[in-house]
Design an enzyme around this catalytic site. Structure first.
Site, PDB file in Angstrom:
ATOM      1  N   TYR A   1      85.563  52.375 109.143  1.00 23.30           N
ATOM      2  CA  TYR A   1      85.284  53.008 107.847  1.00 23.30           C
ATOM      3  C   TYR A   1      85.414  51.991 106.723  1.00 23.30           C
ATOM      4  O   TYR A   1      84.533  51.878 105.854  1.00 23.30           O
ATOM      5  CB  TYR A   1      86.246  54.175 107.632  1.00 23.30           C
ATOM      6  CG  TYR A   1      86.102  54.873 106.304  1.00 23.30           C
ATOM      7  CD1 TYR A   1      85.088  55.793 106.080  1.00 23.30           C
ATOM      8  CD2 TYR A   1      86.998  54.614 105.261  1.00 23.30           C
ATOM      9  CE1 TYR A   1      84.955  56.444 104.865  1.00 23.30           C
ATOM     10  CE2 TYR A   1      86.873  55.256 104.043  1.00 23.30           C
ATOM     11  CZ  TYR A   1      85.854  56.167 103.846  1.00 23.30           C
ATOM     12  OH  TYR A   1      85.729  56.809 102.636  1.00 23.30           O
TER      13      TYR A   1
ATOM     14  N   SER B   1      84.991  53.732  98.308  1.00 25.43           N
ATOM     15  CA  SER B   1      86.403  54.045  98.543  1.00 25.43           C
ATOM     16  C   SER B   1      87.238  52.825  98.194  1.00 25.43           C
ATOM     17  O   SER B   1      86.734  51.693  98.201  1.00 25.43           O
ATOM     18  CB  SER B   1      86.608  54.406 100.020  1.00 25.43           C
ATOM     19  OG  SER B   1      87.983  54.421 100.363  1.00 25.43           O
TER      20      SER B   1
END
Length: 244
Positions: free
Chosen positions: A149, A136
């Protein structure tokens, strides 16, 4: 660019929904035999109906012992996509041990474990291989309430490079795909506030988020021989976000 994965066997984690599901469908359509791994049995049932002949494996990758039992004898795998992830939204001061452990177990530890299982088979067969870790842009920049995350994805960047360095002599390539927001079911939970989502989208030079197909196409490119000299790298599917 036509991609043909006939004669190859691929394993995709997080295959039940979103990016993982579409990756399975694309690989299946391109001739690969696909092992689809998800912790949700119903998703695997419907995916098997869409893609007859895939090999469904239902397991929670956050559980080391269960993963070893489910995948330890998976057999020949030529292509691996480590896509499984959770995104648990918590402010820094409210991050719990449970959320931290769950995030790292699923998002990072499973990448190590599943890759070890697959790579041992590749090395024993003296066969080349390609691995793509789905990361990501949160590996590079931070967003509110996603500290855990982001930490898992930042660690994945280094893990990808370390894997590429150690596995390169075995003709095994390892790369990552780093998308911006992709409005899968998981992302919609995180970006449920339309005003917050609108403001973030406007920070992207292309004024949009990424589409699932954009990410899948990058995964397929890195899996294929069209990227034969690429390893330890990341493709940023970010609508220009990191350039702004």
């Amino acid at each position: 660019m036509q991609l043909n994965f006939s004669g190859l066997r691929a394993l995709v984690t997080g295959a039940g929904k979103g990016i993982g599901r579409e990756t399975v469908k694309a690989l299946h359509a391109s001739g690969a035999r696909v092992v689809a791994v998800s912790r949700t049995g119903d998703d695997l049932v419907s995916l098997s109906q869409e893609c007859p002949g895939i090999e469904p494996v239902c397991v929670d990758l956050g559980n080391w012992e269960a993963t070893e039992q489910a995948l330890g004898s998976v057999g020949t795998v030529d292509l691996l996509v480590n896509n499984a992830a959770v995104a648990l939204s918590q402010p820094f001061l409210e991050v719990t041990k449970e959320a931290f452990d769950r995030s790292f177990n699923v998002n990072l530890r499973s990448v190590l474990q599943v890759s070890q299982i697959v790579v041992r088979g590749m090395i024993n067969r003296r066969a080349p291989g390609s691995i793509v870790n789905v990361s990501s842009i949160a590996a590079q920049v931070t967003f509110p309430n996603l500290v855990t995350y982001s930490s898992t994805k930042g660690a994945m960047t280094v893990l990808t490079k370390a894997m590429a360095m150690e596995l390169g002599p075995h003709k095994i390539r390892v790369n990552s795909v780093n998308p911006t927001v992709v409005l899968t079911a998981m992302a919609r939970k995180v970006w449920s506030d339309p005003e917050v989502s609108r403001k973030l989208k406007e920070r992207h030079p292309l004024r949009k988020f990424a589409e699932v197909d954009d990410v899948v196409n990058s995964i397929l490119f890195l899996l294929s021989d069209h990227s034969a000299s690429t390893s330890g790298a990341g493709i940023f599917v970010d609508a220009g976000y990191l350039a702004s």
